[in-house]
Scaffold this active site. Structure first.
Site, PDB file in Angstrom:
ATOM      1  N   ASN A 104     -17.891  -3.335  -4.316  1.00 27.21           N
ATOM      2  CA  ASN A 104     -17.804  -4.715  -4.571  1.00 27.21           C
ATOM      3  C   ASN A 104     -19.062  -5.604  -3.901  1.00 27.21           C
ATOM      4  OD1 ASN A 104     -15.224  -4.800  -5.855  1.00 27.21           O
ATOM      5  ND2 ASN A 104     -14.270  -6.050  -4.273  1.00 27.21           N
TER       6      ASN A 104
ATOM      7  N   ARG B   2       0.805  -1.223  -0.209  1.00 30.69           N
ATOM      8  CA  ARG B   2      -0.005   0.203  -0.097  1.00 30.69           C
ATOM      9  C   ARG B   2       0.772   1.229   0.006  1.00 30.69           C
ATOM     10  NH1 ARG B   2      -5.419  -1.760   2.157  1.00 30.69           N
ATOM     11  NH2 ARG B   2      -5.798   0.400   2.512  1.00 30.69           N
TER      12      ARG B   2
ATOM     13  N   TYR C 262       0.644   4.153  -2.439  1.00 23.94           N
ATOM     14  CA  TYR C 262      -0.257   5.243  -2.279  1.00 23.94           C
ATOM     15  C   TYR C 262      -0.235   6.101  -1.155  1.00 23.94           C
ATOM     16  CZ  TYR C 262      -5.278   6.511  -1.901  1.00 23.94           C
ATOM     17  OH  TYR C 262      -6.483   7.485  -1.844  1.00 23.94           O
ATOM     18  N   ASP C 263       0.171   5.183   0.068  1.00 23.79           N
ATOM     19  CA  ASP C 263       0.173   6.014   1.405  1.00 23.79           C
ATOM     20  C   ASP C 263       1.280   6.907   1.380  1.00 23.79           C
ATOM     21  OD1 ASP C 263      -1.511   3.823   1.566  1.00 23.79           O
ATOM     22  OD2 ASP C 263      -0.668   3.132   3.752  1.00 23.79           O
ATOM     23  N   GLU C 264       2.494   6.478   1.190  1.00 25.85           N
ATOM     24  CA  GLU C 264       3.800   7.340   1.213  1.00 25.85           C
ATOM     25  C   GLU C 264       3.660   8.402  -0.034  1.00 25.85           C
ATOM     26  OE1 GLU C 264       5.217   7.330   3.613  1.00 25.85           O
ATOM     27  OE2 GLU C 264       6.232   5.365   4.282  1.00 25.85           O
TER      28      GLU C 264
HETATM   29  P1  NAD Z   1     -11.112   7.710  -8.828  1.00 27.49           P
HETATM   30  O1  NAD Z   1     -10.418   6.658  -9.174  1.00 27.49           O
HETATM   31  O2  NAD Z   1     -12.306   7.467  -9.138  1.00 27.49           O
HETATM   32  O3  NAD Z   1     -10.804   9.200  -9.396  1.00 27.49           O
HETATM   33  C1  NAD Z   1      -9.376   9.481  -9.780  1.00 27.49           C
HETATM   34  C2  NAD Z   1      -9.333  10.197 -10.930  1.00 27.49           C
HETATM   35  O4  NAD Z   1      -7.823  10.484 -11.212  1.00 27.49           O
HETATM   36  C3  NAD Z   1      -9.842   9.497 -12.401  1.00 27.49           C
HETATM   37  O5  NAD Z   1     -10.632   9.925 -13.008  1.00 27.49           O
HETATM   38  C4  NAD Z   1      -8.555   9.048 -12.979  1.00 27.49           C
HETATM   39  O6  NAD Z   1      -8.466   8.959 -14.136  1.00 27.49           O
HETATM   40  C5  NAD Z   1      -7.698  10.404 -12.639  1.00 27.49           C
HETATM   41  N1  NAD Z   1      -6.186  10.004 -12.588  1.00 27.49           N
HETATM   42  C6  NAD Z   1      -5.282   9.135 -12.263  1.00 27.49           C
HETATM   43  N2  NAD Z   1      -4.285   9.197 -12.335  1.00 27.49           N
HETATM   44  C7  NAD Z   1      -4.067  10.291 -13.072  1.00 27.49           C
HETATM   45  C8  NAD Z   1      -3.241  10.996 -13.763  1.00 27.49           C
HETATM   46  N3  NAD Z   1      -1.659  10.675 -13.663  1.00 27.49           N
HETATM   47  N4  NAD Z   1      -3.196  12.079 -14.549  1.00 27.49           N
HETATM   48  C9  NAD Z   1      -4.492  12.464 -14.637  1.00 27.49           C
HETATM   49  N5  NAD Z   1      -5.780  12.145 -14.139  1.00 27.49           N
HETATM   50  C10 NAD Z   1      -5.368  10.708 -13.438  1.00 27.49           C
HETATM   51  O7  NAD Z   1     -11.067   8.001  -7.302  1.00 27.49           O
HETATM   52  P2  NAD Z   1     -12.107   9.067  -6.069  1.00 27.49           P
HETATM   53  O8  NAD Z   1     -12.663   8.091  -5.162  1.00 27.49           O
HETATM   54  O9  NAD Z   1     -12.595   9.841  -7.038  1.00 27.49           O
HETATM   55  O10 NAD Z   1     -10.781   9.609  -5.452  1.00 27.49           O
HETATM   56  C11 NAD Z   1     -10.463  11.139  -5.937  1.00 27.49           C
HETATM   57  C12 NAD Z   1      -9.006  11.631  -5.155  1.00 27.49           C
HETATM   58  O11 NAD Z   1      -9.598  11.558  -3.617  1.00 27.49           O
HETATM   59  C13 NAD Z   1      -7.999  10.712  -4.972  1.00 27.49           C
HETATM   60  O12 NAD Z   1      -6.888  11.505  -4.975  1.00 27.49           O
HETATM   61  C14 NAD Z   1      -8.158   9.722  -3.707  1.00 27.49           C
HETATM   62  O13 NAD Z   1      -6.692   9.599  -3.472  1.00 27.49           O
HETATM   63  C15 NAD Z   1      -8.622  10.579  -2.830  1.00 27.49           C
HETATM   64  N6  NAD Z   1      -9.359   9.951  -1.925  1.00 27.49           N
HETATM   65  C16 NAD Z   1     -10.591   9.162  -2.217  1.00 27.49           C
HETATM   66  C17 NAD Z   1     -11.117   8.300  -0.943  1.00 27.49           C
HETATM   67  C18 NAD Z   1     -12.622   7.676  -1.266  1.00 27.49           C
HETATM   68  O14 NAD Z   1     -13.010   7.193  -0.470  1.00 27.49           O
HETATM   69  N7  NAD Z   1     -13.334   7.843  -2.531  1.00 27.49           N
HETATM   70  C19 NAD Z   1     -10.731   8.531   0.277  1.00 27.49           C
HETATM   71  C20 NAD Z   1      -9.412   9.155   0.451  1.00 27.49           C
HETATM   72  C21 NAD Z   1      -8.778   9.674  -0.714  1.00 27.49           C
HETATM   73  N1  UDP Z   2     -12.654  -5.625   1.465  1.00 29.75           N
HETATM   74  C1  UDP Z   2     -13.388  -6.788   1.341  1.00 29.75           C
HETATM   75  N2  UDP Z   2     -14.059  -7.179   0.546  1.00 29.75           N
HETATM   76  C2  UDP Z   2     -13.778  -6.791  -0.683  1.00 29.75           C
HETATM   77  C3  UDP Z   2     -13.127  -5.463  -0.773  1.00 29.75           C
HETATM   78  C4  UDP Z   2     -12.444  -5.002   0.259  1.00 29.75           C
HETATM   79  O1  UDP Z   2     -13.712  -7.328   2.755  1.00 29.75           O
HETATM   80  O2  UDP Z   2     -14.348  -7.193  -1.745  1.00 29.75           O
HETATM   81  C5  UDP Z   2     -12.196  -5.180   3.082  1.00 29.75           C
HETATM   82  C6  UDP Z   2     -10.797  -4.764   2.775  1.00 29.75           C
HETATM   83  O3  UDP Z   2      -9.614  -5.667   2.828  1.00 29.75           O
HETATM   84  C7  UDP Z   2     -10.526  -3.554   3.654  1.00 29.75           C
HETATM   85  C8  UDP Z   2     -11.985  -2.836   3.795  1.00 29.75           C
HETATM   86  O4  UDP Z   2     -12.913  -3.753   3.010  1.00 29.75           O
HETATM   87  O5  UDP Z   2     -10.307  -3.927   5.000  1.00 29.75           O
HETATM   88  C9  UDP Z   2     -12.025  -1.528   2.997  1.00 29.75           C
HETATM   89  O6  UDP Z   2     -11.458  -1.777   1.857  1.00 29.75           O
HETATM   90  P1  UDP Z   2     -11.246  -0.744   0.569  1.00 29.75           P
HETATM   91  O7  UDP Z   2     -10.496  -1.226  -0.497  1.00 29.75           O
HETATM   92  O8  UDP Z   2     -12.829  -0.275   0.316  1.00 29.75           O
HETATM   93  O9  UDP Z   2     -10.631   0.378   1.305  1.00 29.75           O
HETATM   94  P2  UDP Z   2      -9.375   0.748   2.038  1.00 29.75           P
HETATM   95  O10 UDP Z   2      -8.944  -0.743   2.400  1.00 29.75           O
HETATM   96  O11 UDP Z   2      -8.519   1.407   1.148  1.00 29.75           O
HETATM   97  O12 UDP Z   2      -9.804   1.487   3.246  1.00 29.75           O
END
Ligand code: NAD
Ligand code: UDP
Length: 310
Positions: free
Chosen positions: A188, A140, A143-145
């Site tokens: 999912n 992970r 993404y995290d880092e």
């Molecule tokens: P998403 O995957 O639906 O949207 C990401 C968008 O970024 C997509 O449209 C993708 O095509 C675009 N993209 C990816 N790489 C790119 C690049 N190199 N250049 C240009 N565009 C690029 O995800 P989301 O859930 O809408 O998340 C949006 C943002 O919010 C992300 O930065 C994500 O890390 C952050 N975020 C979302 C959640 C969540 O639960 N939805 C939680 C924490 C952080």
């Molecule tokens: N998860 C699960 N079944 C799935 C997809 C995810 O049990 O089909 C679990 C996953 O292992 C995690 C939690 O649900 O513990 C949330 O996963 P998600 O990928 O939605 O978000 P994140 O782990 O990034 O918070």
């Protein structure tokens, strides 16, 4: 205002485009369509205030804008782990390019950070002051880092070049326009239940997450971006915490059908618990989520029903 949204064709980005156009702003949606879909923004294309640009944030870009929302980055574990080197480049170079542009044109930058900066947290719930427990070499980490480094860049551009920044730490958010094959747990489970397939719980299902409905989150974005001084980081999420077993049972109850629960191995570094402490958002932004999981699942299930023809 003229506002740039990177990742504007994604799940959160498309809702944000819609909201900002609705408020009368001019919106430039920049996306490379890796996980975003044209379908998410097709209804906005006729609006003369909306502009779609196919571009990758790892390459520099230049626009005369007042605000930049930096959302570009795949967000679901299967997508961000698909090409981890690209993911970390997207986070870091994308943030650098947004901050460099902001420095030149005097724009304010909103960085979509994440609860993943807390890693597998030892402190529960997580306040912004918690520095996190992240494995820097795990699956992970790309993404995290990447997101942690993007926060660092925001604060260094702020201290060194006085760039105006707003950093939001977003907790798990769900709603219409998630991809059916996104891989995140809410989509999912709903898709599996609608297709009559078994719901795949990773591990024993006792791990927890706190789920925020998309409309609530977007309201938090707008409030933080337009706050006169607050740089953040600010947690944005719904404190309602559920185990994955509870989530699966809730979705099964709502969708109906004959699906069962099956267990698969837990992926590496999967956080055991996660819940936002939103004291700061409540106090500084007057913000808190209004939609409980029970209620937010309904429009999300309806969206997937239409999408899958179920
Ligand atoms: P998403 O995957 O639906 O949207 C990401 C968008 O970024 C997509 O449209 C993708 O095509 C675009 N993209 C990816 N790489 C790119 C690049 N190199 N250049 C240009 N565009 C690029 O995800 P989301 O859930 O809408 O998340 C949006 C943002 O919010 C992300 O930065 C994500 O890390 C952050 N975020 C979302 C959640 C969540 O639960 N939805 C939680 C924490 C952080
Ligand atoms: N998860 C699960 N079944 C799935 C997809 C995810 O049990 O089909 C679990 C996953 O292992 C995690 C939690 O649900 O513990 C949330 O996963 P998600 O990928 O939605 O978000 P994140 O782990 O990034 O918070």
């Amino acid at each position: 205002m003229r506002i740039l949204i990177t990742g504007g064709a994604g799940f959160l980005g498309s809702h944000l485009c819609e909201r900002l156009l609705g408020e009368g702003h001019e919106v430039i949606c920049l996306d490379n369509f890796f996980t975003g879909r044209k379908q998410n923004i097709v209804h906005l294309l006729g609006n003369p205030e909306f502009e779609r640009v196919r571009h990758d944030v790892t390459e520099p870009f230049k626009f005369e804008v007042d605000q930049i929302y930096n959302l570009a980055c795949p967000a679901s574990p299967p997508h961000y782990q698909h090409n981890p080197i690209k993911t970390i480049k997207t986070s870091i170079l994308g943030a650098m390019h947004c901050l460099g542009l902001a420095k030149r044109v005097g724009a304010r930058v909103f960085q979509a950070s994440t609860s993943e900066v807390y890693g597998d947290p030892e402190l529960h719930p997580q306040p912004e002051s918690y520095k996190g427990s992240v494995n820097p070499i795990g699956i992970r980490a790309c993404y995290d880092e990447g997101k942690r480094c993007a926060e660092t860049l925001c604060f260094d551009y702020h201290r060194q070049h006085h760039v105006d920044i707003r950093v939001a730490r977003i907790f798990n958010t769900y709603g219409p326009r998630m991809l059916p094959d996104d891989g995140r747990v809410v989509s999912n489970f709903i898709v599996q239940a609608l297709r009559g397939e078994d719901l795949t719980i990773y591990g024993d299902g006792t791990q927890t997450r706190s789920f925020c409905y998309v409309d609530d989150l977007i309201e938090g974005f707008i409030r933080l971006m337009n706050h006169p001084t607050l740089t953040g980081p600010v947690n944005l999420g719904n404190p309602g915490e559920f185990t994955m077993l509870q989530l699966a049972e809730l979705i099964l109850r709502k969708v109906g059908g004959s699906s069962k629960i099956v267990h698969f191995p837990l992926p590496g570094d999967d956080p055991k618990q996660r819940q936002p402490d939103i004291t700061m958002a409540r106090r500084e932004l007057g913000w808190e989520p209004a939609v409980p999981l029970e209620a937010g699942l309904d429009p999300t299930i309806t969206y997937f029903r239409h999408l899958l023809g179920k």
